[in-house]
Design a protein around this motif. Structure first.
Motif, PDB file in Angstrom:
ATOM      1  N   TYR A 124       0.878  -1.195  -0.067  1.00  0.00           N
ATOM      2  CA  TYR A 124      -0.028  -0.141  -0.152  1.00  0.00           C
ATOM      3  C   TYR A 124       1.018   1.263  -0.011  1.00  0.00           C
ATOM      4  CZ  TYR A 124      -4.546  -2.134   0.461  1.00  0.00           C
ATOM      5  OH  TYR A 124      -5.649  -2.855   0.042  1.00  0.00           O
ATOM      6  N   ALA A 125       2.014   1.190   0.587  1.00  0.00           N
ATOM      7  CA  ALA A 125       2.821   2.436   0.450  1.00  0.00           C
ATOM      8  C   ALA A 125       3.275   2.547  -0.921  1.00  0.00           C
ATOM      9  CB  ALA A 125       4.022   2.086   1.451  1.00  0.00           C
ATOM     10  N   MET A 126       3.779   1.632  -1.630  1.00  0.00           N
ATOM     11  CA  MET A 126       4.004   1.545  -3.131  1.00  0.00           C
ATOM     12  C   MET A 126       2.877   2.177  -3.786  1.00  0.00           C
ATOM     13  SD  MET A 126       6.229  -1.895  -3.825  1.00  0.00           S
ATOM     14  CE  MET A 126       8.040  -2.092  -3.462  1.00  0.00           C
ATOM     15  N   MET A 127       1.866   1.469  -3.602  1.00  0.00           N
ATOM     16  CA  MET A 127       0.546   2.202  -4.492  1.00  0.00           C
ATOM     17  C   MET A 127       0.411   3.576  -4.234  1.00  0.00           C
ATOM     18  SD  MET A 127      -3.164   0.589  -5.018  1.00  0.00           S
ATOM     19  CE  MET A 127      -3.678   0.912  -3.222  1.00  0.00           C
ATOM     20  N   ASP A 128       0.296   4.106  -2.902  1.00  0.00           N
ATOM     21  CA  ASP A 128       0.255   5.284  -2.314  1.00  0.00           C
ATOM     22  C   ASP A 128       1.220   6.454  -3.208  1.00  0.00           C
ATOM     23  OD1 ASP A 128      -1.188   7.471  -0.617  1.00  0.00           O
ATOM     24  OD2 ASP A 128       0.792   7.679  -0.141  1.00  0.00           O
ATOM     25  N   ARG A 129       2.514   5.820  -3.131  1.00  0.00           N
ATOM     26  CA  ARG A 129       3.625   6.685  -3.581  1.00  0.00           C
ATOM     27  C   ARG A 129       3.326   6.653  -5.270  1.00  0.00           C
ATOM     28  NH1 ARG A 129       6.336  11.012  -3.514  1.00  0.00           N
ATOM     29  NH2 ARG A 129       8.201  10.894  -4.588  1.00  0.00           N
ATOM     30  N   GLY A 183       0.728   9.288  -6.365  1.00  0.00           N
ATOM     31  CA  GLY A 183       1.241  10.708  -6.041  1.00  0.00           C
ATOM     32  C   GLY A 183       1.212  11.063  -4.398  1.00  0.00           C
ATOM     33  N   GLY A 184       1.135  10.161  -3.647  1.00  0.00           N
ATOM     34  CA  GLY A 184       0.894  10.198  -2.281  1.00  0.00           C
ATOM     35  C   GLY A 184       2.409  10.408  -1.859  1.00  0.00           C
ATOM     36  N   ILE A 185       2.545  10.335  -0.688  1.00  0.00           N
ATOM     37  CA  ILE A 185       3.951  10.405   0.042  1.00  0.00           C
ATOM     38  C   ILE A 185       4.282   9.198   0.412  1.00  0.00           C
ATOM     39  CG2 ILE A 185       3.410  12.886   0.875  1.00  0.00           C
ATOM     40  CD1 ILE A 185       2.815  11.932   3.619  1.00  0.00           C
ATOM     41  N   GLY A 186       3.489   8.121   0.249  1.00  0.00           N
ATOM     42  CA  GLY A 186       3.910   6.807   0.534  1.00  0.00           C
ATOM     43  C   GLY A 186       3.295   6.338   1.951  1.00  0.00           C
ATOM     44  N   ILE A 187       2.147   6.789   2.485  1.00  0.00           N
ATOM     45  CA  ILE A 187       1.513   6.147   3.475  1.00  0.00           C
ATOM     46  C   ILE A 187       0.981   4.890   3.290  1.00  0.00           C
ATOM     47  CG2 ILE A 187      -0.224   6.768   5.221  1.00  0.00           C
ATOM     48  CD1 ILE A 187       0.348   9.809   4.720  1.00  0.00           C
ATOM     49  N   LEU A 204      -9.888  -5.026  -1.056  1.00  0.00           N
ATOM     50  CA  LEU A 204      -9.146  -4.405  -2.247  1.00  0.00           C
ATOM     51  C   LEU A 204     -10.037  -4.200  -3.598  1.00  0.00           C
ATOM     52  CD1 LEU A 204      -5.894  -6.249  -2.751  1.00  0.00           C
ATOM     53  CD2 LEU A 204      -6.188  -3.876  -2.584  1.00  0.00           C
ATOM     54  N   THR A 205     -10.203  -3.169  -3.971  1.00  0.00           N
ATOM     55  CA  THR A 205     -11.006  -2.538  -5.357  1.00  0.00           C
ATOM     56  C   THR A 205     -10.187  -3.481  -6.569  1.00  0.00           C
ATOM     57  OG1 THR A 205     -10.042  -0.809  -5.824  1.00  0.00           O
ATOM     58  CG2 THR A 205     -11.799  -0.887  -4.419  1.00  0.00           C
ATOM     59  N   GLU A 206     -10.934  -3.667  -7.631  1.00  0.00           N
ATOM     60  CA  GLU A 206     -10.504  -3.846  -8.870  1.00  0.00           C
ATOM     61  C   GLU A 206      -9.346  -3.117  -9.564  1.00  0.00           C
ATOM     62  OE1 GLU A 206     -13.169  -5.032 -12.046  1.00  0.00           O
ATOM     63  OE2 GLU A 206     -14.496  -6.276 -10.484  1.00  0.00           O
ATOM     64  N   ILE A 207      -9.422  -1.829  -9.333  1.00  0.00           N
ATOM     65  CA  ILE A 207      -8.313  -0.790  -9.616  1.00  0.00           C
ATOM     66  C   ILE A 207      -7.223  -1.075  -9.088  1.00  0.00           C
ATOM     67  CG2 ILE A 207      -7.812   1.586  -9.979  1.00  0.00           C
ATOM     68  CD1 ILE A 207     -10.810   2.191 -10.484  1.00  0.00           C
ATOM     69  N   GLU A 208      -7.426  -1.043  -7.584  1.00  0.00           N
ATOM     70  CA  GLU A 208      -6.162  -1.332  -6.672  1.00  0.00           C
ATOM     71  C   GLU A 208      -5.502  -2.872  -6.803  1.00  0.00           C
ATOM     72  OE1 GLU A 208      -7.682   1.158  -2.656  1.00  0.00           O
ATOM     73  OE2 GLU A 208      -8.317  -1.014  -2.949  1.00  0.00           O
ATOM     74  N   THR A 209      -6.299  -3.832  -7.147  1.00  0.00           N
ATOM     75  CA  THR A 209      -5.830  -4.966  -7.593  1.00  0.00           C
ATOM     76  C   THR A 209      -4.898  -4.848  -8.822  1.00  0.00           C
ATOM     77  OG1 THR A 209      -7.605  -6.079  -6.332  1.00  0.00           O
ATOM     78  CG2 THR A 209      -6.083  -7.488  -7.964  1.00  0.00           C
ATOM     79  N   LYS A 210      -5.545  -4.209  -9.875  1.00  0.00           N
ATOM     80  CA  LYS A 210      -4.699  -4.270 -11.063  1.00  0.00           C
ATOM     81  C   LYS A 210      -3.371  -3.335 -10.879  1.00  0.00           C
ATOM     82  CE  LYS A 210      -4.597  -4.807 -15.394  1.00  0.00           C
ATOM     83  NZ  LYS A 210      -4.500  -6.329 -15.842  1.00  0.00           N
ATOM     84  N   ILE A 211      -3.581  -2.182 -10.078  1.00  0.00           N
ATOM     85  CA  ILE A 211      -2.345  -1.310  -9.987  1.00  0.00           C
ATOM     86  C   ILE A 211      -1.185  -2.075  -9.412  1.00  0.00           C
ATOM     87  CG2 ILE A 211      -1.529   0.511  -8.787  1.00  0.00           C
ATOM     88  CD1 ILE A 211      -4.284   1.993  -9.269  1.00  0.00           C
ATOM     89  N   ILE A 212      -1.677  -2.902  -8.213  1.00  0.00           N
ATOM     90  CA  ILE A 212      -0.676  -3.627  -7.557  1.00  0.00           C
ATOM     91  C   ILE A 212       0.170  -4.628  -8.305  1.00  0.00           C
ATOM     92  CG2 ILE A 212      -0.059  -4.992  -5.561  1.00  0.00           C
ATOM     93  CD1 ILE A 212      -1.931  -3.366  -4.029  1.00  0.00           C
ATOM     94  N   SER A 213      -0.770  -5.359  -8.949  1.00  0.00           N
ATOM     95  CA  SER A 213      -0.356  -6.456  -9.783  1.00  0.00           C
ATOM     96  C   SER A 213       0.671  -6.139 -10.977  1.00  0.00           C
ATOM     97  CB  SER A 213      -1.429  -7.597 -10.500  1.00  0.00           C
ATOM     98  OG  SER A 213      -2.194  -6.729 -11.095  1.00  0.00           O
ATOM     99  N   ASN A 214       0.186  -5.095 -11.643  1.00  0.00           N
ATOM    100  CA  ASN A 214       1.108  -4.377 -12.759  1.00  0.00           C
ATOM    101  C   ASN A 214       2.301  -3.869 -12.091  1.00  0.00           C
ATOM    102  OD1 ASN A 214      -0.955  -4.972 -14.710  1.00  0.00           O
ATOM    103  ND2 ASN A 214      -1.745  -2.926 -14.646  1.00  0.00           N
ATOM    104  N   ILE A 262      10.681   1.549   2.273  1.00  0.00           N
ATOM    105  CA  ILE A 262      10.174   2.899   1.381  1.00  0.00           C
ATOM    106  C   ILE A 262       9.900   3.899   2.327  1.00  0.00           C
ATOM    107  CG2 ILE A 262       8.281   3.588  -0.249  1.00  0.00           C
ATOM    108  CD1 ILE A 262       7.737   0.384  -0.576  1.00  0.00           C
ATOM    109  N   GLY A 263      10.686   4.851   2.109  1.00  0.00           N
ATOM    110  CA  GLY A 263      10.766   6.170   2.945  1.00  0.00           C
ATOM    111  C   GLY A 263      10.902   5.653   4.575  1.00  0.00           C
ATOM    112  N   GLU A 264       9.690   6.128   5.311  1.00  0.00           N
ATOM    113  CA  GLU A 264       9.580   5.767   6.634  1.00  0.00           C
ATOM    114  C   GLU A 264       8.987   4.401   6.799  1.00  0.00           C
ATOM    115  OE1 GLU A 264      11.200   7.531   8.810  1.00  0.00           O
ATOM    116  OE2 GLU A 264      12.028   8.698   7.369  1.00  0.00           O
TER     117      GLU A 264
END
Length: 332
Positions: A126-131, A134-138, A146-156, A207-209
Motif C-alpha cells: 500500500y505504501a508503494m501504491m500510495d507513492r 502521487g502520495g507521500i507513501g503512507i 481491495l478494489t479491482e482498480i487497486e488490485t490491477k495497479i498492484i499486480s501491474n 520505502i521512506g519511513e
C-alpha cells in the motif's frame, strides 16, 4: 568432536572449571566417545545443500539490487531492498508464517515447471501504491477490501519487476517470468503439497519511513532441473569453458577489422647530436642497407616481411618477397 565453535569467554570458563575441579576432564572424554542421537524431522527434509543455498543467496542479492533501482525510478522515492534470510522449509510452514490476508503474486518461470510466489506485506504494497498515485507513501492496510482498480495497479507494479528477476538468473539459466495470478488469501493458493520443501527468500524493504518484508517462495520442483547448476564448482567450471560460438565470431570479427600500422623501412642510421644539429639542406644521410637490399616491412613495430619498393597505379607500393627471419625467431 562436535562441530560447534566455542567463543573465547566459553573457552576461558571451561578451562577455569577444569582447573578448580568443578569439571573432570576424564568425564568430558567419556561424553565425547558416547554416541549421541540427533533428532531428524522428516517433514523438514533439507533438500538443498549449503552450497546451493549460497548460490541462491547470491542470485537474489543481485535481484534485490535490481529491484532497488527499478522501484526507486518508478516510485521516485528512497527505496532500499536487501536479502535478510534464505531458508528451506515445508510449504505448509511458510503459509502459516505469512499474514492471513496479504498480497500474493504468482508467476511462471518458463521453461522451468511450476510457479513461484512473490508475497508482499500489505504495509509495503500500500505504501508503494500510495507513492505511485502521487502520495507521500503512507500505508493503509485494507487487504480485505481491495478494489479491482487497486488490485490491477498492484499486480501491474510487480509484473513490471519480473524482467529484473529474469536478469538476476542470467548467469545460471535463461528464464521467461510471466505473471499468472494475484491473490490475497494464502489458503486459496496451493502450489505444491503441504510437506513439499520450498526455499523462502526474505527481502527487507524500506520505502521512506515504511518498512516491511517481501518473500519469494520457490518450490523444490521448480529448481530441481537446474539444481546441479547451483553449485559453486559447476559455476566456476562453466566460467572456464570455451566461449559460445556467437561470442567467438564476434571476437573474430573485431580482430579482422582492427587496424594495425604497416611501415616499410628503407634503413637506419646513427649520428651524434652535434652531427644532427649541423645538418644542412643538400646533405645526404647514409643508411645501413645497400640500395638493392630488400626493405623491412614492419607490422605493429615488429619486423614481419621483406619487400621491394615499387609503384601501383601511380601510387607508391611494397611488394612482399618473403618473411623476415627476425620476426619468426621472436615468435611473432
Amino acid at each position: 568432536m562436535s562441530g560447534e565453535v566455542l567463543s573465547q569467554n566459553e573457552i576461558d570458563a571451561l578451562l577455569s572449571a577444569i582447573s578448580t575441579g568443578e569439571m573432570d576432564a576424564e568425564e568430558l572424554k567419556k561424553e565425547e566417545t558416547t554416541k549421541k542421537v540427533k533428532v531428524y524431522d522428516f517433514k523438514r527434509a533439507l533438500r538443498f545443500s549449503k552450497d546451493q543455498i549460497r548460490s541462491l543467496t547470491r542470485i537474489h542479492d543481485n535481484f534485490a539490487r535490481l529491484l532497488t533501482t527499478h522501484f526507486s525510478a518508478q516510485l521516485r522515492s528512497y527505496i532500499q531492498i536487501s536479502v535478510s534470510s534464505v531458508d528451506q522449509v515445508p510449504y505448509e510452514e511458510f503459509i502459516r508464517s505469512i499474514p492471513n490476508m496479504t498480497l500474493l503474486n504468482l508467476f511462471y518461470v518458463s521453461p522451468l515447471e511450476g510457479r513461484i510466489m512473490l508475497e508482499v506485506n500489505p504495509t509495503i504494497g500500500y505504501a508503494m501504491m500510495d507513492r505511485l498515485m502521487g502520495g507521500i507513501g503512507i500505508s493503509h492496510n485494507k487487504t480485505e477490501s481491495l478494489t479491482e482498480i487497486e488490485t490491477k495497479i498492484i499486480s501491474n507494479m510487480f509484473e513490471g519487476a519480473l524482467e529484473n528477476y529474469r536478469e538476476a538468473w542470467q548467469s545460471i539459466t535463461d528464464i521467461e517470468p510471466e505473471m499468472a495470478d494475484f491473490e490475497v488469501n494464502p489458503q486459496f493458493v496451493q502450489m505444491v503439497s503441504p510437506n513439499e520443501t520450498v526455499v523462502v527468500i526474505s527481502l527487507n524493504t524500506q520505502i521512506g519511513e515504511v518498512s516491511g518484508v517481501i518473500n519469494l517462495c520457490i518450490p523444490h520442483v521448480v529448481l530441481e532441473p537446474i539444481i546441479p547448476k547451483l553449485s559453486v564448482h559447476y559455476w566456476m567450471q562453466s566460467e572456464r569453458n570455451e566461449p559460445k560460438q556467437e561470442e567467438t565470431k564476434a571476437i573474430e570479427k573485431r580482430i579482422m577489422t582492427a587496424k594495425i600500422p604497416v611501415v616499410a623501412e628503407l634503413g637506419q642510421s646513427e649520428m651524434t647530436v652535434e652531427e644532427f644539429l649541423n645538418l644542412e639542406i643538400g646533405d645526404c644521410i647514409a643508411l645501413d642497407k645497400p640500395v638493392n637490399a630488400p626493405l623491412t616491412v614492419m607490422v605493429g613495430n615488429k619486423p614481419k616481411f621483406l619487400g621491394q619498393a615499387g609503384r601501383v597505379n601511380r601510387k607508391q607500393a611494397i611488394q612482399i618477397l618473403d618473411h623476415d627471419i627476425r620476426g619468426e625467431e621472436d615468435g611473432e
